[in-house]
Design a protein around this motif. Structure first.
Motif, PDB file in Angstrom:
ATOM      1  N   GLY A  19     -34.979  14.581  30.037  1.00  0.00           N
ATOM      2  CA  GLY A  19     -35.543  14.174  28.753  1.00  0.00           C
ATOM      3  C   GLY A  19     -35.097  15.082  27.622  1.00  0.00           C
ATOM      4  N   TRP A  20     -35.076  16.388  27.878  1.00  0.00           N
ATOM      5  CA  TRP A  20     -34.649  17.330  26.841  1.00  0.00           C
ATOM      6  C   TRP A  20     -33.145  17.277  26.620  1.00  0.00           C
ATOM      7  N   THR A  21     -32.378  16.965  27.657  1.00  0.00           N
ATOM      8  CA  THR A  21     -30.927  16.798  27.500  1.00  0.00           C
ATOM      9  C   THR A  21     -30.636  15.589  26.620  1.00  0.00           C
ATOM     10  N   GLU A  22     -31.310  14.484  26.891  1.00  0.00           N
ATOM     11  CA  GLU A  22     -31.173  13.294  26.047  1.00  0.00           C
ATOM     12  C   GLU A  22     -31.522  13.625  24.597  1.00  0.00           C
ATOM     13  N   THR A  23     -32.615  14.323  24.419  1.00  0.00           N
ATOM     14  CA  THR A  23     -33.071  14.692  23.071  1.00  0.00           C
ATOM     15  C   THR A  23     -32.026  15.524  22.345  1.00  0.00           C
ATOM     16  N   ALA A  24     -31.469  16.521  23.017  1.00  0.00           N
ATOM     17  CA  ALA A  24     -30.476  17.400  22.380  1.00  0.00           C
ATOM     18  C   ALA A  24     -29.226  16.625  21.981  1.00  0.00           C
ATOM     19  N   LEU A  25     -28.734  15.772  22.868  1.00  0.00           N
ATOM     20  CA  LEU A  25     -27.542  14.985  22.565  1.00  0.00           C
ATOM     21  C   LEU A  25     -27.770  14.080  21.355  1.00  0.00           C
ATOM     22  N   LYS A  26     -28.906  13.410  21.358  1.00  0.00           N
ATOM     23  CA  LYS A  26     -29.177  12.450  20.288  1.00  0.00           C
ATOM     24  C   LYS A  26     -29.520  13.141  18.964  1.00  0.00           C
ATOM     25  N   LEU A  27     -30.166  14.290  19.029  1.00  0.00           N
ATOM     26  CA  LEU A  27     -30.423  15.029  17.785  1.00  0.00           C
ATOM     27  C   LEU A  27     -29.117  15.520  17.170  1.00  0.00           C
ATOM     28  N   ALA A  28     -28.171  15.933  18.008  1.00  0.00           N
ATOM     29  CA  ALA A  28     -26.859  16.324  17.490  1.00  0.00           C
ATOM     30  C   ALA A  28     -26.193  15.133  16.805  1.00  0.00           C
ATOM     31  N   ALA A  29     -26.334  13.951  17.393  1.00  0.00           N
ATOM     32  CA  ALA A  29     -25.784  12.738  16.778  1.00  0.00           C
ATOM     33  C   ALA A  29     -26.457  12.467  15.434  1.00  0.00           C
ATOM     34  N   ALA A  30     -27.775  12.648  15.365  1.00  0.00           N
ATOM     35  CA  ALA A  30     -28.496  12.407  14.111  1.00  0.00           C
ATOM     36  C   ALA A  30     -28.000  13.340  13.012  1.00  0.00           C
ATOM     37  N   GLY A 114     -20.385   8.626  20.431  1.00  0.00           N
ATOM     38  CA  GLY A 114     -20.160   9.281  21.721  1.00  0.00           C
ATOM     39  C   GLY A 114     -21.376  10.069  22.188  1.00  0.00           C
ATOM     40  N   LEU A 115     -21.980  10.820  21.278  1.00  0.00           N
ATOM     41  CA  LEU A 115     -23.189  11.576  21.640  1.00  0.00           C
ATOM     42  C   LEU A 115     -24.358  10.645  21.949  1.00  0.00           C
ATOM     43  N   MET A 116     -24.501   9.582  21.162  1.00  0.00           N
ATOM     44  CA  MET A 116     -25.588   8.640  21.431  1.00  0.00           C
ATOM     45  C   MET A 116     -25.382   7.937  22.776  1.00  0.00           C
ATOM     46  N   LEU A 117     -24.143   7.551  23.068  1.00  0.00           N
ATOM     47  CA  LEU A 117     -23.838   6.927  24.357  1.00  0.00           C
ATOM     48  C   LEU A 117     -24.158   7.881  25.502  1.00  0.00           C
ATOM     49  N   ALA A 118     -23.745   9.135  25.367  1.00  0.00           N
ATOM     50  CA  ALA A 118     -24.059  10.130  26.401  1.00  0.00           C
ATOM     51  C   ALA A 118     -25.573  10.273  26.556  1.00  0.00           C
ATOM     52  N   GLY A 119     -26.292  10.300  25.427  1.00  0.00           N
ATOM     53  CA  GLY A 119     -27.751  10.392  25.482  1.00  0.00           C
ATOM     54  C   GLY A 119     -28.382   9.202  26.186  1.00  0.00           C
ATOM     55  N   GLU A 120     -27.847   8.002  25.927  1.00  0.00           N
ATOM     56  CA  GLU A 120     -28.383   6.806  26.585  1.00  0.00           C
ATOM     57  C   GLU A 120     -28.104   6.819  28.083  1.00  0.00           C
TER      58      GLU A 120
END
Length: 162
Positions: A19-30, A114-120
Motif C-alpha cells: 500500500g505504501w509502495t503504491e502511494t509513493a509511486l503515485k504521489l511521485a506521478a502527482a 509510467g509511475l501511475m501504471l507501476a502504482g496500479e
C-alpha cells in the motif's frame, strides 16, 4: 451512505508495504503532473492535435473517475486515503491541462503514466495478497476498476510519439 459507515469515525488504516509502495509511486506521478502544468504555462500555447487529443481524453476520463473517488474516501473516513486521492486528483487535472495546452510536456506524461501504471500494478498485487474490501463491493469489482486504470495508463504510454 452505507449502513456500515454510519457512525464511523475518521481513522488511519494500516496499508502495509504494498500500500505504501503504491502511494509513493503515485504521489511521485502527482508531483510530475503539477510540474507539467508549471512547464506548460511557461511555454507558448500549442493546442492539442489528434493524438494528443486522445491522450487528453483518456487522461480526463481517468481524472474524472478519481474525482468521484473523493466521495468514496469521505464515506470510508480514512484520512490517508482521502489526502492521497485529493493529491491524485490535483496531479491528474494538472496533467490534463498541461497536455491540452502544450505538447512539450509529453516526456513528463511518459513519466507520469509510467509511475501511475507501476502504482496500479502494485495495487493489483496488494489486492491479490490482502483481504482488502470496500464496503459491500465484490472484490472482482476492485480488480476490474484497477484494470481499467492499468489499461488507461498503458494507452497513454503507447500514444506518446517517439
Amino acid at each position: 451512505m452505507s449502513t456500515g459507515s454510519v457512525g464511523r469515525r475518521w481513522h488511519v488504516a494500516d496499508w502495509g508495504a504494498l500500500g505504501w509502495t503504491e502511494t509513493a509511486l503515485k504521489l511521485a506521478a502527482a508531483v510530475i503532473g503539477v510540474v507539467a502544468l508549471v512547464v506548460a504555462l511557461g511555454d507558448p500555447i500549442d493546442w492539442a492535435g489528434p493524438a494528443r487529443g486522445a491522450q487528453v481524453g483518456i487522461l480526463a476520463a481517468l481524472s474524472l473517475g478519481l474525482t468521484f473517488a473523493i466521495f468514496d474516501r469521505v464515506i470510508e473516513r480514512e484520512l490517508i486515503s482521502l489526502g492521497f486521492v485529493v493529491a491524485m486528483v490535483v496531479g491528474h487535472w494538472c496533467m490534463v491541462v498541461a497536455l491540452e495546452i502544450n505538447g512539450g510536456v509529453e516526456p513528463l506524461l511518459g513519466a507520469f503514466a509510467g509511475l501511475m501504471l507501476a502504482g496500479e500494478l502494485v495495487k493489483l498485487a496488494f489486492l491479490a495478497t490482502s483481504d482488502f474490501t470496500v464496503r459491500d463491493f465484490p472484490r472482482g469489482f476492485l480488480f476490474a476498476l484497477t484494470g481499467i486504470y492499468v489499461v488507461g495508463y498503458a494507452f497513454l504510454l503507447v500514444l506518446i510519439p517517439f
